[in-house]
Each structure stands twice: as structure tokens, then as C-alpha cells.
Design an enzyme around this catalytic site. Structure first.
Site, PDB file in Angstrom:
ATOM      1  N   GLU A 128       0.858  -1.077  -0.090  1.00 45.33           N
ATOM      2  CA  GLU A 128      -0.161  -0.099   0.139  1.00 45.33           C
ATOM      3  C   GLU A 128       0.883   1.385   0.004  1.00 45.33           C
ATOM      4  O   GLU A 128       1.946   1.341   0.615  1.00 45.33           O
ATOM      5  CB  GLU A 128      -0.968  -0.011   1.293  1.00 45.33           C
ATOM      6  CG  GLU A 128      -1.932  -1.010   1.102  1.00 45.33           C
ATOM      7  CD  GLU A 128      -2.957  -0.897   2.416  1.00 45.33           C
ATOM      8  OE1 GLU A 128      -3.474  -1.812   3.058  1.00 45.33           O
ATOM      9  OE2 GLU A 128      -3.208   0.288   3.047  1.00 45.33           O
ATOM     10  N   CYS A 154       4.523  -7.574   7.404  1.00 37.29           N
ATOM     11  CA  CYS A 154       5.683  -7.116   8.522  1.00 37.29           C
ATOM     12  C   CYS A 154       5.898  -8.038   9.546  1.00 37.29           C
ATOM     13  O   CYS A 154       4.851  -8.618   9.910  1.00 37.29           O
ATOM     14  CB  CYS A 154       5.440  -5.645   9.064  1.00 37.29           C
ATOM     15  SG  CYS A 154       6.651  -5.160  10.198  1.00 37.29           S
ATOM     16  N   CYS A 161      -1.097  -2.332  14.915  1.00 36.61           N
ATOM     17  CA  CYS A 161      -0.763  -1.893  13.707  1.00 36.61           C
ATOM     18  C   CYS A 161      -1.451  -3.061  12.687  1.00 36.61           C
ATOM     19  O   CYS A 161      -1.259  -4.163  13.016  1.00 36.61           O
ATOM     20  CB  CYS A 161       0.634  -1.778  13.380  1.00 36.61           C
ATOM     21  SG  CYS A 161       0.985  -1.755  11.717  1.00 36.61           S
ATOM     22  N   SER A 236      11.216   5.419   8.560  1.00 38.70           N
ATOM     23  CA  SER A 236      10.842   5.079   9.885  1.00 38.70           C
ATOM     24  C   SER A 236      11.075   3.656  10.257  1.00 38.70           C
ATOM     25  O   SER A 236      10.942   2.779   9.419  1.00 38.70           O
ATOM     26  CB  SER A 236       9.390   5.377  10.000  1.00 38.70           C
ATOM     27  OG  SER A 236       8.910   4.936  11.237  1.00 38.70           O
ATOM     28  N   CYS A 378      -1.686   2.471   6.369  1.00 36.25           N
ATOM     29  CA  CYS A 378      -1.085   1.782   5.484  1.00 36.25           C
ATOM     30  C   CYS A 378      -1.385   0.168   6.290  1.00 36.25           C
ATOM     31  O   CYS A 378      -1.186   0.266   7.424  1.00 36.25           O
ATOM     32  CB  CYS A 378       0.206   1.920   5.574  1.00 36.25           C
ATOM     33  SG  CYS A 378       0.582   2.935   3.943  1.00 36.25           S
TER      34      CYS A 378
HETATM   35  N1  SAH Z   1       7.848  -0.217  10.460  1.00 38.34           N
HETATM   36  C1  SAH Z   1       8.043   1.059  10.661  1.00 38.34           C
HETATM   37  C2  SAH Z   1       7.409   1.866   9.602  1.00 38.34           C
HETATM   38  C3  SAH Z   1       6.015   1.577   9.240  1.00 38.34           C
HETATM   39  S1  SAH Z   1       4.918   1.866  10.621  1.00 38.34           S
HETATM   40  C4  SAH Z   1       7.810   1.626  12.231  1.00 38.34           C
HETATM   41  O1  SAH Z   1       7.128   0.886  12.729  1.00 38.34           O
HETATM   42  O2  SAH Z   1       8.385   2.775  12.233  1.00 38.34           O
HETATM   43  C5  SAH Z   1       4.773   3.664  10.245  1.00 38.34           C
HETATM   44  C6  SAH Z   1       4.275   4.332  11.654  1.00 38.34           C
HETATM   45  O3  SAH Z   1       2.893   4.263  11.740  1.00 38.34           O
HETATM   46  C7  SAH Z   1       4.748   3.837  13.150  1.00 38.34           C
HETATM   47  O4  SAH Z   1       5.231   4.862  13.638  1.00 38.34           O
HETATM   48  C8  SAH Z   1       3.637   3.057  13.514  1.00 38.34           C
HETATM   49  O5  SAH Z   1       3.969   3.177  14.766  1.00 38.34           O
HETATM   50  C9  SAH Z   1       2.578   3.924  13.020  1.00 38.34           C
HETATM   51  N2  SAH Z   1       1.060   3.347  13.300  1.00 38.34           N
HETATM   52  C10 SAH Z   1       0.878   2.065  13.002  1.00 38.34           C
HETATM   53  N3  SAH Z   1      -0.182   1.511  13.339  1.00 38.34           N
HETATM   54  C11 SAH Z   1      -0.894   2.573  14.022  1.00 38.34           C
HETATM   55  C12 SAH Z   1      -2.103   2.933  14.356  1.00 38.34           C
HETATM   56  N4  SAH Z   1      -3.241   2.110  14.436  1.00 38.34           N
HETATM   57  N5  SAH Z   1      -2.337   4.264  14.764  1.00 38.34           N
HETATM   58  C13 SAH Z   1      -1.350   5.261  14.601  1.00 38.34           C
HETATM   59  N6  SAH Z   1      -0.206   4.906  14.311  1.00 38.34           N
HETATM   60  C14 SAH Z   1       0.123   3.743  13.823  1.00 38.34           C
HETATM   61 FE1  SF4 Z   2       5.661  -3.454  11.304  1.00 43.52          FE
HETATM   62 FE2  SF4 Z   2       5.841  -0.792  11.660  1.00 43.52          FE
HETATM   63 FE3  SF4 Z   2       3.395  -2.101  12.013  1.00 43.52          FE
HETATM   64 FE4  SF4 Z   2       5.088  -2.310  13.969  1.00 43.52          FE
HETATM   65  S1  SF4 Z   2       4.181  -0.561  13.338  1.00 43.52           S
HETATM   66  S2  SF4 Z   2       4.063  -4.038  12.769  1.00 43.52           S
HETATM   67  S3  SF4 Z   2       6.850  -2.301  12.877  1.00 43.52           S
HETATM   68  S4  SF4 Z   2       4.717  -1.896  10.152  1.00 43.52           S
END
Ligand code: SAH
Ligand code: SF4
Length: 431
Positions: A128, A154, A161, A236, A378
Site C-alpha cells: 500500500e 511486516c 498496527c 521510520s 497503511c
Molecule cells: N515499521 C516502521 C514503519 C512503518 S509503521 C515503523 O514501525 O516505524 C509507520 C508508523 O505508523 C509507525 O510509527 C507506527 O507506529 C504507526 N502506526 C501503526 N499503526 C498505527 C495505528 N493504529 N495508529 C497510529 N499509528 C500507527
Molecule cells: Fe511493522 Fe511498523 Fe506495523 Fe510495527 S508499526 S507491525 S514495525 S509496520
């Protein structure tokens, strides 16, 4: 291993291929087809293309002609590049794919300000990207941020997430990463917009696919290719220490964002299971070295979850961890996702948390969670497409998450209690 029930196609009957300890993936990706063996053209370096033409007795200027069309958005296939002779166009399409993302579904939200795309890959896996348009405000110019993915799924499995629900299916190739940006550049050009920032906050952990991500960053920031400034590209990470060290050694100006979420190790073990492999203190130490070497302030992201990581003790722990570092903290109320028991923190809780950090001299931004904020958006389309897991599996997973987080909170309370006890038993009037 129990035989999977064919009537329940989407419950992950076996662990995802590469789940990390602590991850609890619940969904599975659409079925896989054989991959196309040809690499995507956007990941080929200028030198590689010069060699490709040289092998066919052609001069280096041919590589420039090709690159002009690959990056300008004018061509959609090698066949469109009429400055190259027909036999070269055919030979190119035997060696390379012009585009690795030929099938994309779109969805618009936030009154047209946010666009999400689900890209179907050659093997049927999906990934995505999301575009967020920020209109000009006061002295701030209009911005367009593109959030791209580095993997299909992931392995880290953060329980808040949507991507974490899917487990890891595979790494994206560098061209599959770059082609997300090229796709959106073409789409946005039609509305007279250009991408001002790219953030690796889509699906996947960029630094667990560092070769492809760094190749993509080089192409995206090369003035002769995609041409976005290094400072406008954010990587990130949930805290892959060797990856942060590799980024530091490159000495580029990319923005590093660290997904912190909790400063206390027992709680971070639950929220970011990778903490068991790379503990939070090592992550922050590596990120601080990045800041010192590059002079770039590190962004720390904290997704705020009601009653889980938003307590006064957590705010103090984060302040103690980050104080005096070249850091900026982003607090983001969690976007609710389907299969977790958790809810976003209240606005007041987030403000209190921010105040504690600011009192320690830290720069803090509270981000609105605009339906489709970065990251949260995403993984959601892919998770939706994966269908509904059976209720019993969801309930089981929720129960495990709740048990783990309750234990982590209790551990925190015990530590705080002991510290308070220690303070009380200190003799007063120390020198
Ligand atoms: N894996 C990497 C990059 C992708 S996630 C990482 O974790 O940094 C990108 C961002 O989206 C991260 O900071 C993650 O914590 C945030 N994120 C994931 N799920 C979320 C949610 N339900 N609400 C708000 N932010 C979220
Ligand atoms: Fe993966 Fe980033 Fe989602 Fe954690 S927040 S599951 S590291 S994509």
C-alpha cells in the site's frame, strides 16, 4: 500441526513465514503466483544501464535517453520510447520490467485530501501507499506527503498496527518501492501537484529490508532520477539497531524516525516485539549517534493508546530517556484497528503527556489523527482484503495482548512503587 480448515481461508493456520517472537499475525495475504524474473527498470543504476547498452555495442548517451523517459513520466512502456530503435526497445523489455506496479486500486478519504492505493504485485501479494495533501496555511507552503511501503506485510507484529496483523510475506524489491513514488508522481502531475516529502511509514519495517530501501532512497534523492532532497525522505524504524548504524555510516541527510511507543522495556516488549531483540536503550543510543554524525534531529513517534502507554509514569520514563538528545517527539493518538482491544488516548491525556515531555525541554508535536494519518492508513486496505478472521481467533489474540500488557503495566507499577519507596527511605537533607 493442525490441518487448516478450508472453510476458514484467512485465519493464519501456520505462523507467517518470518514472524518475530512475540508477534501474533492473524490474517494472511492473497495467494501467491510465480514471480516475474525480470527486475524493474527504476532500480537499475545509471552505471548498470550504461553497461547494458555497452554490451550491445551502444553508446552511453542511450542510457540517458532511456532514463529521461523512465523518470519523466512520459512513457508507460519501453515501446513508447521512440528515441530508441525498435530492437533496443524489445531487448530492454526482455531484460527489465518498465513498471512493477501494473494493477492498483484506489480509495479516497478526508474529502479528497487523502488517497490510498493498494498495489497488486507480480506474484499476487499486495502492498500500500498513501498520499496526504496539506493545503497552504499562513506562511506554510502547500505540501504533499507520500507514505510508501518497504515490505508486503511486516514481521515485527506491533499489536496496534493493521500491517502487524498480516505477518511478513515478502520484502519489496527496490523497484517496487520506487515505483510507488513514480506512480504517484504521474497521478499528482495531473492535478498540478508534486510530491514534497516521502516517508517510509507504510507497510513493513524498512531497516529489515535495508538493501532495497537504501537503493530506493539513492534513486529517489538523485537529481538525475527522482530528484527529491535527502532531507525530504524519512525512514521510520521500529528500532533495527544494525540498520540505524548502516544509515549512520552512509552519512546522508535522510530523516530518521524511531517508533518508540514506550520507554519502559517491559511495555515496549509488548507494543514493539522487536524490543526483545534490540532493547530500547540500544535503539536510542544508535539513533543519537545518527543525530550526532549527521546533525539531523531524530523524530520519535509515539502512538498513544488509552490506559496502556499514556500514563504519567510512561511520560516521565520517555522524558528521562530522551532528555538532552537531538530529538523531536510526535504524539499520535492511535487509529483504531479491527483486531485490537485498544482505543486512542483522550485529547487531555495526550496534552498531559506532551506537557511532561516539554517540561524536560523536548520539542513535541501532537498530531491529529485525521482518519487516514500516516502509518495507520497503511495496512488497512490489505487487512480488509484479507477478510475477517474467525471470531474465536480474534478473541484469543485480544486476550493474549491484554494479558501481556497488563503484566507489563504491573511490572511498571512495581518499579515505580519501589522507586517511590526508595525515595521515602532516603535520609532527608542530603548534601
Ligand atoms: N515499521 C516502521 C514503519 C512503518 S509503521 C515503523 O514501525 O516505524 C509507520 C508508523 O505508523 C509507525 O510509527 C507506527 O507506529 C504507526 N502506526 C501503526 N499503526 C498505527 C495505528 N493504529 N495508529 C497510529 N499509528 C500507527
Ligand atoms: Fe511493522 Fe511498523 Fe506495523 Fe510495527 S508499526 S507491525 S514495525 S509496520
Amino acid at each position: 500441526m493442525p490441518t487448516p480448515d478450508p472453510a476458514v481461508p484467512y485465519e493464519t493456520a501456520a505462523p507467517a513465514p518470518d514472524a518475530l517472537p512475540g508477534a501474533l499475525p492473524l490474517l494472511s495475504m492473497p495467494a501467491s503466483r510465480a514471480r516475474d524474473a525480470r527486475p524493474g527498470i527504476t532500480a537499475a543504476s545509471p552505471q548498470e544501464l550504461i553497461s547494458w547498452f555497452a554490451d550491445r555495442g551502444e553508446a552511453a548517451f542511450r542510457a540517458r535517453q532511456l532514463a529521461d523517459h523512465v523518470w519523466s513520466g512520459r512513457a508507460t512502456a519501453f515501446a513508447d520510447i521512440h528515441t530508441l530503435p525498435a530492437e533496443l526497445r524489445e531487448a530492454l523489455s526482455d531484460s527489465y520490467r518498465f513498471d512493477t506496479l501494473t494493477q492498483t486500486e484506489r480509495r479516497q478519504t478526508d474529502a479528497g485530501l487523502t488517497d490510498k492505493a493498494l498495489h497488486v504485485l507480480d506474484d499476487g501479494r499486495v502492498t500500500e501507499s498513501v498520499v496526504m495533501r496539506y493545503p497552504a496555511r499562513g506562511s506554510r507552503r502547500e505540501r504533499t506527503t507520500l507514505c510508501i511501503s518497504s515490505q508486503a506485510g511486516c514481521a515485527v507484529g506491533c499489536p496496534f498496527c493493521a500491517t502487524g496483523e498480516l505477518g511478513l510475506w515478502r520484502d519489496l524489491d527496490a523497484s517496487e518501492i520506487i515505483d510507488q513514488a513514480r506512480y504517484w508522481r504521474g497521478q499528482l502531475a495531473a492535478e498540478g501537484r508534486r510530491i514534497t516529502n516521502i516517508v517510509f511509514m507504510g507497510m513493513g519495517e524498512p531497516l529489515l529490508n535495508a538493501d532495497a530501501v537504501l537503493t530506493a532512497c539513492a534513486a529517489l534523492s538523485d537529481g538525475n532520477r527522482f530528484g527529491l532532497g535527502q532531507r525530504h525522505i524519512s525512514v521510520s524504524t521500529s528500532g533495527v539497531v544494525p540498520g540505524i548504524e548502516r544509515l549512520t555510516a552512509l552519512r546522508r541527510q535522510y530523516t530518521l524516525a524511531v517508533s518508540l511507543h514506550a520507554a519502559r522495556p517491559p511495555l515496549r516488549d509488548v507494543l514493539v516485539p522487536l524490543n526483545r531483540r534490540y532493547p530500547v536503550h540500544d535503539v536510542v543510543a544508535a539513533a543519537s549517534t545518527y543525530a550526532e554524525v549527521t546533525g539531523r534531529r531524530v523524530t520519535y513517534e509515539m502512538v498513544m493508546i488509552d490506559g496502556i502507554n499514556d500514563t504519567a509514569a510512561d511520560a516521565q520514563a520517555a522524558a528521562a530517556l530522551l532528555r538532552d538528545r537531538l530529538a523531536h517527539v510526535n504524539l499520535i493518538p492511535m487509529n483504531p484497528v479491527a483486531h485490537t482491544p485498544w482505543q486512542p488516548s483522550s485529547a487531555q491525556r495526550v496534552e498531559d503527556f506532551a506537557a511532561t515531555l516539554r517540561a524536560s525541554g523536548l520539542h513535541v508535536t501532537v498530531r491529529r489523527n485525521r482518519g487516514a494519518d500516516i502509518g495507520a492508513a497503511c495496512g488497512q486496505l490489505a487487512a480488509e482484503r484479507a477478510g475477517q478472521p474467525v471470531a474465536a481467533a480474534v478473541a484469543r489474540r485480544r486476550e493474549i495482548i491484554e494479558r501481556r500488557s497488563a503484566a507489563a503495566l504491573l511490572e511498571g507499577a512495581a518499579v515505580n512503587g519501589a522507586a517511590a519507596q526508595g525515595r521515602r527511605s532516603q535520609p532527608s537533607g542530603r548534601a
